[in-house]
Design a protein around this motif. Structure first.
Motif, PDB file in Angstrom:
ATOM      1  N   SER A  97       0.886  -1.166   0.086  1.00 22.22           N
ATOM      2  CA  SER A  97       0.038   0.107   0.082  1.00 22.22           C
ATOM      3  C   SER A  97       0.823   1.157   0.131  1.00 22.22           C
ATOM      4  CB  SER A  97      -0.917  -0.022   1.219  1.00 22.22           C
ATOM      5  OG  SER A  97      -0.234   0.155   2.463  1.00 22.22           O
ATOM      6  N   LEU A  98       0.271   2.371  -0.251  1.00 19.99           N
ATOM      7  CA  LEU A  98       1.030   3.578  -0.044  1.00 19.99           C
ATOM      8  C   LEU A  98       1.490   3.963   1.182  1.00 19.99           C
ATOM      9  CD1 LEU A  98       2.055   6.226  -1.458  1.00 19.99           C
ATOM     10  CD2 LEU A  98      -0.251   7.449  -1.042  1.00 19.99           C
ATOM     11  N   ALA A  99       1.006   3.744   1.985  1.00 21.22           N
ATOM     12  CA  ALA A  99       1.082   3.810   3.690  1.00 21.22           C
ATOM     13  C   ALA A  99       2.556   3.215   3.724  1.00 21.22           C
ATOM     14  CB  ALA A  99       0.109   3.649   4.421  1.00 21.22           C
ATOM     15  N   THR A 100       2.703   1.556   3.351  1.00 22.43           N
ATOM     16  CA  THR A 100       3.719   0.877   3.419  1.00 22.43           C
ATOM     17  C   THR A 100       4.914   1.638   2.724  1.00 22.43           C
ATOM     18  OG1 THR A 100       2.372  -1.101   3.959  1.00 22.43           O
ATOM     19  CG2 THR A 100       4.656  -1.395   3.377  1.00 22.43           C
ATOM     20  N   LEU A 101       4.764   1.997   1.607  1.00 21.43           N
ATOM     21  CA  LEU A 101       5.986   2.295   0.715  1.00 21.43           C
ATOM     22  C   LEU A 101       6.322   3.510   1.221  1.00 21.43           C
ATOM     23  CD1 LEU A 101       4.024   1.802  -2.972  1.00 21.43           C
ATOM     24  CD2 LEU A 101       6.113   0.669  -2.065  1.00 21.43           C
ATOM     25  N   ARG A 102       5.489   4.435   1.895  1.00 19.17           N
ATOM     26  CA  ARG A 102       6.180   5.572   2.347  1.00 19.17           C
ATOM     27  C   ARG A 102       7.140   5.235   3.638  1.00 19.17           C
ATOM     28  NH1 ARG A 102       2.940  11.173   2.581  1.00 19.17           N
ATOM     29  NH2 ARG A 102       4.855  11.799   2.697  1.00 19.17           N
ATOM     30  N   ALA A 103       6.459   4.482   4.445  1.00 21.09           N
ATOM     31  CA  ALA A 103       7.054   4.038   5.684  1.00 21.09           C
ATOM     32  C   ALA A 103       8.502   3.530   5.334  1.00 21.09           C
ATOM     33  CB  ALA A 103       6.358   3.179   6.345  1.00 21.09           C
ATOM     34  N   GLN A 104       8.516   2.788   4.131  1.00 19.63           N
ATOM     35  CA  GLN A 104       9.786   2.080   3.807  1.00 19.63           C
ATOM     36  C   GLN A 104      10.825   3.090   3.121  1.00 19.63           C
ATOM     37  OE1 GLN A 104       8.516  -1.328   1.498  1.00 19.63           O
ATOM     38  NE2 GLN A 104       8.039  -2.562   3.228  1.00 19.63           N
ATOM     39  N   HIS A 105      10.197   4.112   2.645  1.00 18.67           N
ATOM     40  CA  HIS A 105      11.121   5.210   1.928  1.00 18.67           C
ATOM     41  C   HIS A 105      10.639   6.513   2.459  1.00 18.67           C
ATOM     42  CE1 HIS A 105      12.376   2.024  -0.995  1.00 18.67           C
ATOM     43  NE2 HIS A 105      11.081   1.683  -1.111  1.00 18.67           N
ATOM     44  N   PRO A 106      10.932   6.994   3.702  1.00 17.99           N
ATOM     45  CA  PRO A 106      10.651   8.068   4.375  1.00 17.99           C
ATOM     46  C   PRO A 106      11.270   9.282   3.757  1.00 17.99           C
ATOM     47  CG  PRO A 106      12.058   7.049   5.696  1.00 17.99           C
ATOM     48  CD  PRO A 106      11.826   6.096   4.576  1.00 17.99           C
ATOM     49  N   THR A 107      12.348   9.126   2.772  1.00 19.12           N
ATOM     50  CA  THR A 107      12.900  10.198   2.257  1.00 19.12           C
ATOM     51  C   THR A 107      12.254  10.962   1.049  1.00 19.12           C
ATOM     52  OG1 THR A 107      14.347   8.990   0.902  1.00 19.12           O
ATOM     53  CG2 THR A 107      15.356   9.495   3.306  1.00 19.12           C
ATOM     54  N   ALA A 108      11.303  10.001   0.774  1.00 20.00           N
ATOM     55  CA  ALA A 108      10.612  10.506  -0.527  1.00 20.00           C
ATOM     56  C   ALA A 108       9.598  11.455  -0.210  1.00 20.00           C
ATOM     57  CB  ALA A 108      10.125   9.351  -1.259  1.00 20.00           C
ATOM     58  N   ALA A 109       9.657  12.649  -0.698  1.00 21.11           N
ATOM     59  CA  ALA A 109       8.837  13.733  -0.483  1.00 21.11           C
ATOM     60  C   ALA A 109       7.570  13.960  -1.344  1.00 21.11           C
ATOM     61  CB  ALA A 109       9.492  15.137  -0.244  1.00 21.11           C
ATOM     62  N   THR A 110       7.801  13.275  -2.378  1.00 25.09           N
ATOM     63  CA  THR A 110       6.754  13.688  -3.647  1.00 25.09           C
ATOM     64  C   THR A 110       6.215  12.249  -4.152  1.00 25.09           C
ATOM     65  OG1 THR A 110       8.253  14.007  -5.298  1.00 25.09           O
ATOM     66  CG2 THR A 110       7.612  15.906  -4.067  1.00 25.09           C
ATOM     67  N   PRO A 111       5.328  12.048  -4.734  1.00 32.03           N
ATOM     68  CA  PRO A 111       4.765  10.837  -5.608  1.00 32.03           C
ATOM     69  C   PRO A 111       5.974  10.624  -6.604  1.00 32.03           C
ATOM     70  CG  PRO A 111       3.121  12.337  -5.164  1.00 32.03           C
ATOM     71  CD  PRO A 111       4.137  12.904  -4.854  1.00 32.03           C
ATOM     72  N   GLU A 112       6.657  11.589  -7.172  1.00 32.46           N
ATOM     73  CA  GLU A 112       7.453  11.365  -8.200  1.00 32.46           C
ATOM     74  C   GLU A 112       8.957  10.638  -7.814  1.00 32.46           C
ATOM     75  OE1 GLU A 112       8.014  11.371 -11.420  1.00 32.46           O
ATOM     76  OE2 GLU A 112       5.843  11.790 -11.727  1.00 32.46           O
ATOM     77  N   GLU A 113       9.173  11.279  -6.583  1.00 29.35           N
ATOM     78  CA  GLU A 113      10.411  10.664  -5.824  1.00 29.35           C
ATOM     79  C   GLU A 113      10.345   9.467  -5.436  1.00 29.35           C
ATOM     80  OE1 GLU A 113      11.730  13.364  -2.513  1.00 29.35           O
ATOM     81  OE2 GLU A 113      12.154  14.977  -3.864  1.00 29.35           O
ATOM     82  N   LEU A 114       9.002   8.998  -4.760  1.00 31.28           N
ATOM     83  CA  LEU A 114       8.856   7.765  -4.494  1.00 31.28           C
ATOM     84  C   LEU A 114       8.671   6.570  -5.846  1.00 31.28           C
ATOM     85  CD1 LEU A 114       8.266   5.565  -2.077  1.00 31.28           C
ATOM     86  CD2 LEU A 114       5.858   6.422  -2.264  1.00 31.28           C
ATOM     87  N   ALA A 115       7.964   7.291  -6.649  1.00 31.78           N
ATOM     88  CA  ALA A 115       7.843   6.523  -7.952  1.00 31.78           C
ATOM     89  C   ALA A 115       9.204   6.111  -8.570  1.00 31.78           C
ATOM     90  CB  ALA A 115       7.143   7.038  -8.882  1.00 31.78           C
ATOM     91  N   GLU A 116      10.330   7.117  -8.429  1.00 32.93           N
ATOM     92  CA  GLU A 116      11.683   6.750  -8.933  1.00 32.93           C
ATOM     93  C   GLU A 116      12.436   5.706  -8.432  1.00 32.93           C
ATOM     94  OE1 GLU A 116      14.852   6.736 -11.656  1.00 32.93           O
ATOM     95  OE2 GLU A 116      12.673   7.501 -11.806  1.00 32.93           O
ATOM     96  N   LEU A 117      12.150   5.818  -6.832  1.00 30.00           N
ATOM     97  CA  LEU A 117      12.881   4.735  -5.970  1.00 30.00           C
ATOM     98  C   LEU A 117      12.214   3.248  -6.446  1.00 30.00           C
ATOM     99  CD1 LEU A 117      12.939   6.675  -2.533  1.00 30.00           C
ATOM    100  CD2 LEU A 117      15.059   6.175  -4.119  1.00 30.00           C
ATOM    101  N   ILE A 118      11.154   3.387  -6.295  1.00 31.09           N
ATOM    102  CA  ILE A 118      10.353   1.973  -6.693  1.00 31.09           C
ATOM    103  C   ILE A 118      10.858   1.614  -8.318  1.00 31.09           C
ATOM    104  CG2 ILE A 118       8.162   0.548  -7.129  1.00 31.09           C
ATOM    105  CD1 ILE A 118       8.932   1.535  -4.003  1.00 31.09           C
ATOM    106  N   THR A 119      11.127   2.316  -9.268  1.00 32.99           N
ATOM    107  CA  THR A 119      11.066   2.031 -10.511  1.00 32.99           C
ATOM    108  C   THR A 119      12.674   1.579 -10.559  1.00 32.99           C
ATOM    109  OG1 THR A 119       9.537   3.560 -11.455  1.00 32.99           O
ATOM    110  CG2 THR A 119      11.419   2.867 -12.994  1.00 32.99           C
ATOM    111  N   LEU A 120      13.519   2.290  -9.703  1.00 29.77           N
ATOM    112  CA  LEU A 120      15.060   1.751  -9.761  1.00 29.77           C
ATOM    113  C   LEU A 120      14.993   0.306  -9.246  1.00 29.77           C
ATOM    114  CD1 LEU A 120      16.899   4.934  -8.550  1.00 29.77           C
ATOM    115  CD2 LEU A 120      16.984   3.814 -10.918  1.00 29.77           C
ATOM    116  N   GLY A 121      14.267   0.151  -8.127  1.00 25.60           N
ATOM    117  CA  GLY A 121      14.210  -1.135  -7.190  1.00 25.60           C
ATOM    118  C   GLY A 121      13.770  -2.261  -8.538  1.00 25.60           C
ATOM    119  N   ALA A 122      12.809  -1.873  -9.157  1.00 24.57           N
ATOM    120  CA  ALA A 122      12.112  -2.954 -10.097  1.00 24.57           C
ATOM    121  C   ALA A 122      13.169  -3.273 -11.256  1.00 24.57           C
ATOM    122  CB  ALA A 122      10.892  -2.434 -10.533  1.00 24.57           C
TER     123      ALA A 122
END
Length: 288
Positions: A97-122
């Motif tokens: 879920s988004l809550a889980t993703l944000r908790a696991q990546h607390p440095t991501a301040a915006t959806p784009e930053e979090l999306a990039e982290l998840i994309t890099l991992g994939a």
């Protein structure tokens, strides 16, 4: 009769063990490595990802091999068989879920930053899987190579479906409904290589209309067959290796992620306050 029953029984791919290995691979590839040098970081990802990828492909190879179909069809392990197994596996792919993703990546301040982290991992996960299959192709006699290619193809598909689902969470447009309905929606998005249309998410019958029927299965077959055929040259020793397999997968996953992100970023979230509502609190959510 008992022998016939065992032969006709086809185990589902992506069982609990395989799903757990997929989740572990994704988590490992999103971690920040202890090294500071980019070269050392890349080596860390290759080492860690390689260990997880070998376990994942190995587990799925055993599952597919037990069905006996791989031995019968050899390199022609068909797109229909792969599509059927992907449909069975999709509801078991662990989606955060988004809550889980944000908790696991607390440095991501915006959806784009979090999306990039998840994309890099994939992308790293796909690369690790491709490297594992490419390395196996370098062996002098790879008798199980066709089923290993099938296993690697399904594994990469699962990584990308997981990525698509989590990108929809990140941009505030998650699929709703039952587990099967959500899985069907993300399978369709993967087959089309695009984000789910917003109108389909807000209409009551939208997701129901995206059930995995014959048209979606045909798209899945075509996509899986294309992916498998591109990897069949791996069967020739020394023709393709770990580096090429990793590069192909990384490039393909990045292209898919960019397309889905472009689709979703240009649309309004279903709930305008979704991002703030999922802000990390004290502890980290544990969910998959």
């Amino acid at each position: 009769m008992r022998r016939r029953r065992q032969k006709d029984s086809v185990p589902e791919p992506g069982g609990e063990d395989v799903a757990g290995e997929l989740a572990a691979l994704s988590a490992e590839m999103e971690r920040t490595p202890p090294e500071t040098s980019p070269v050392l970081q890349e080596a860390w990802y290759r080492r860690k990802g390689g260990q997880q990828a070998r376990a994942l492909v190995g587990s799925l190879t055993r599952v597919l091999g037990r069905s006996g179909l791989a031995a019968a069809k050899g390199a022609g392990y068909g797109g229909k068989a792969l599509a059927d197994r992907l449909v069975l596996a999709a509801p078991r792919i662990p989606i955060r879920s988004l809550a889980t993703l944000r908790a696991q990546h607390p440095t991501a301040a915006t959806p784009e930053e979090l999306a990039e982290l998840i994309t890099l991992g994939a992308c790293r996960s796909s690369a690790a899987l491709g490297a594992g299959a490419g390395a196996a192709a370098m062996l002098p006699v790879p008798p199980a190579m066709p089923v290993e290619i099938a296993a690697e193809t399904l594994s990469v598909a699962a990584v990308e479906i997981k990525l698509i689902a989590e990108l929809h969470e990140i941009y505030g447009m998650p699929a709703v409904g039952t587990v099967a309905q959500r899985a069907g929606a993300y399978l369709t998005a993967w087959a089309d290589g695009r984000g789910i249309d917003r109108a389909a998410l807000i209409r009551p019958a939208g997701l129901a209309a995206m059930a995995v029927g014959s048209e979606v299965r045909q798209k899945l077959r075509k996509r899986l067959t294309r992916s498998t055929l591109r990897k069949l040259p791996s069967l020739t020793p020394l023709l393709i290796g770990a580096g090429i397999g990793a590069t192909m997968n990384r490039r393909d996953t990045r292209r898919l992620a960019d397309q889905v992100r472009a689709d979703l970023a240009g649309r309004k979230a279903l709930d305008p306050g979704y991002w703030a509502a999922a802000a990390p609190s004290g502890g980290q959510a544990v969910e998959s």
